[in-house]
Design an enzyme around this catalytic site. Structure first.
Site, PDB file in Angstrom:
ATOM      1  N   LYS A  85       0.854  -1.182   0.000  1.00 57.64           N
ATOM      2  CA  LYS A  85       0.000   0.000   0.000  1.00 57.64           C
ATOM      3  C   LYS A  85       0.891   1.234   0.000  1.00 57.64           C
ATOM      4  CE  LYS A  85      -3.958   1.975   2.526  1.00 57.64           C
ATOM      5  NZ  LYS A  85      -4.905   1.796   3.657  1.00 57.64           N
TER       6      LYS A  85
ATOM      7  N   SER B 188      -9.897   1.848   2.605  1.00 55.88           N
ATOM      8  CA  SER B 188      -8.987   2.616   1.777  1.00 55.88           C
ATOM      9  C   SER B 188      -7.939   1.762   1.072  1.00 55.88           C
ATOM     10  CB  SER B 188      -8.276   3.654   2.635  1.00 55.88           C
ATOM     11  OG  SER B 188      -7.451   3.014   3.606  1.00 55.88           O
TER      12      SER B 188
ATOM     13  N   SER C 246     -10.255  -0.648   6.716  1.00 54.17           N
ATOM     14  CA  SER C 246      -9.625  -0.533   5.398  1.00 54.17           C
ATOM     15  C   SER C 246      -8.887  -1.757   4.875  1.00 54.17           C
ATOM     16  CB  SER C 246      -8.670   0.652   5.383  1.00 54.17           C
ATOM     17  OG  SER C 246      -9.411   1.819   5.204  1.00 54.17           O
TER      18      SER C 246
HETATM   19  N1  GLN Z   1     -13.500   4.125   5.843  1.00 49.74           N
HETATM   20  C1  GLN Z   1     -12.934   4.542   7.096  1.00 49.74           C
HETATM   21  C2  GLN Z   1     -12.476   5.971   6.970  1.00 49.74           C
HETATM   22  O1  GLN Z   1     -12.705   6.527   5.970  1.00 49.74           O
HETATM   23  C3  GLN Z   1     -11.798   3.649   7.466  1.00 49.74           C
HETATM   24  C4  GLN Z   1     -10.568   3.930   6.712  1.00 49.74           C
HETATM   25  C5  GLN Z   1      -9.397   3.107   7.154  1.00 49.74           C
HETATM   26  O2  GLN Z   1      -9.573   2.062   7.806  1.00 49.74           O
HETATM   27  N2  GLN Z   1      -8.212   3.593   6.853  1.00 49.74           N
HETATM   28  O3  GLN Z   1     -11.887   6.532   7.831  1.00 49.74           O
END
Ligand code: GLN
Length: 483
Positions: free
Chosen positions: A76, A151, A175
């Site tokens: 990532k 994400s 995410s």
């Molecule tokens: N969708 C959640 C957010 O937007 C989690 C994102 C994540 O786990 N990095 O914060």
């Protein structure tokens, strides 16, 4: 070769049926070919990958190998990689070449793994659909009109389309698990502190946790053995030995007790997703698992508490991107204030800006008690819910997400509905416990993920339960058409 598991690839490399250079070339070709459709990689590091593959082949020839030596992976783009662009999905870091490696990257390098490239992601890991990336949306290999989740959407798509053998992700509120669910792959968010956060660009430091995304629980175990462990460079990393996860995958599930939280099966859960989860429960019963209803009564408070805590922490973490210390600098600033304002205004996207504003507001003197303090108290209630549940059961099971992958653009105008796609994953981060998602079926041609949640440092139990399920089902082996 691209369909093989990590263990099979490792065996083929050891037996010299294929060299790491050949394997790397095969995955590089797939990465380049399918990136046009999926946009899953921000950067493909071809030269580095081939160089590392040569070194891996030399190690294999010398008999100096570890399980992942010679195996091509994607990371990532939140993990700093020495000498390679590390963008975090943001215009702010579009020209940032990291001057050092994240601990996770160092560990993979030491194991002799290959870095194929950096996977696309929502900007600064804020999002549930990968639509917040400066580099454009990632397309779900199962349906190119749908999002891959976020994400870690790029990592999930890379694994689903086998554009790498496995990948790393991070999970602050879901995410790793939600994109794993949307893309039909396996992913685990370890206990907070299990994997070092050093060199992993911070979003919300008390919630962020890196973890692996791969085809199967067996592959996750091999990845996690490399990633996990104490790191003196991360003061929140746990001083606990790393178990040999892959050696503990075959324990019987006879008599294991799994809790079904009633709050995870109510309103908002898509009926087809519910059916898939119920079918998985039947499968587990055949393996000897006993089920009991549990209650996590504060579940409904997890999204509101998270959307105070996470923005508060991000507003502080992202203050370093000011055009002077880090990040994009605007052209011809008039003075210092103009430089800050325009650099940040130009560098950050809409969602990141929204969160910085919300976080700054929640932390401001007049509102701190009303929002931030209250959210922290709620966070404690949520952890206590899990503590009580784990007094009676070994693991908790439910859906990973309320729906399957949704259409690109279908939720972009409605942040609340987007935030609700993490309704079953966020509480886990607030409590700091481990959880995973494994593919458990299809609904309308799209994958459905099953979530397993464990108590602190019970990754081995989770991986064992997931592996047992994967031995009697083949959802994790299915591949999207055209790849
Ligand atoms: N969708 C959640 C957010 O937007 C989690 C994102 C994540 O786990 N990095 O914060």
């Amino acid at each position: 070769m691209h369909k093989k598991t990590l263990a099979q690839l490792s065996a083929a490399l050891q037996a010299k049926e294929i060299s790491s250079v050949e394997l790397t070339q095969e995955f590089l070709a797939r990465a380049k070919q399918f990136n046009e459709q999926t946009n899953a990689y921000i950067t493909i590091t071809e030269d580095l990958a081939l160089q590392q593959a040569k070194e891996a082949d030399a190690r294999i020839a010398a008999g100096n190998t570890q399980a992942l030596t010679g195996i091509p992976l994607a990371h990532k783009d939140i993990f700093c990689t020495d000498g390679i662009k590390t963008s975090c999905g943001s215009k702010m870091l579009d020209s940032f070449i990291a001057p050092y490696n994240a601990t996770v990257i160092e560990k993979f390098n030491a194991a002799g793994a290959i870095c194929l490239g950096k996977a696309n992601m929502d900007e600064f890991a804020m999002g549930s659909s990968n639509e917040n990336s400066f580099y454009g949306v990632v397309k779900n290999p199962w349906d190119l009109n749908c999002v891959p989740g976020g994400s870690s959407g790029g990592s999930a798509a890379v694994v689903a389309a086998r554009m790498a053998a496995a990948a790393t992700g991070t999970d602050t509120g879901g995410s790793i698990r939600q994109p794993a669910s949307f893309c039909g792959i396996s992913g685990i968010k370890p206990t907070y502190g299990r994997v070092s956060r050093y060199g992993m660009i911070a979003y919300a430091s008390s919630l962020d946790q890196g973890g692996p995304m791969a085809q199967s629980a067996e592959d996750l175990a091999m990845m996690l053995e490399v990633m996990a462990g104490f790191d003196p460079k991360d003061s929140t990393s746990a001083q606990k030995d790393v178990p040999q996860y892959s050696a503990a995958m075959n324990d019987s599930l006879e008599g294991v007790k799994i809790g079904l939280p009633k709050e995870y099966f109510g309103e908002g859960l898509d009926a087809e997703v519910a059916t898939v989860v119920e079918t998985a429960i039947e499968e587990y019963k055949k393996l000897g698992v006993e089920f009991a209803e549990v209650s996590l009564p504060n579940t409904h408070l997890s999204v509101p508490a998270y959307y105070v805590v996470a923005p508060a922490e991000c507003s502080s973490n992202l203050s370093r991107f000011d055009g002077a210390r880090f990040g994009h600098r605007c052209e011809d600033p008039k003075d210092l204030e103009d430089m800050y304002k325009r650099s940040r205004g130009e560098g950050f996207g809409e969602e990141v800006t929204r969160r910085i504003l919300v976080g700054t507001y929640a932390l401001s003197a007049g509102y701190y008690d009303a929002y931030y303090l209250k959210a922290q108290k709620t966070r404690r209630l949520i952890s206590d819910d899990f503590k009580k549940a784990f007094a009676d059961v070994d693991l908790i099971l439910g859906p990973t997400a309320p729906t399957t992958a949704f259409g690109i653009g279908s939720k972009t105008d409605d942040p609340i509905s987007m935030y609700l796609s993490d309704i079953y994953t966020i509480a886990v981060n607030l409590a700091g416990i481990p959880a995973m998602s494994i593919p458990a079926g299809m609904a309308g041609g799209k994958p459905v993920g099953l979530q397993l949640i464990g108590n602190y440092f019970d990754e081995a139990k989770l991986l064992n339960a997931a592996h047992k399920y994967q031995q009697v089902t083949d959802w994790h082996q299915q591949m999207p058409e055209g790849f």
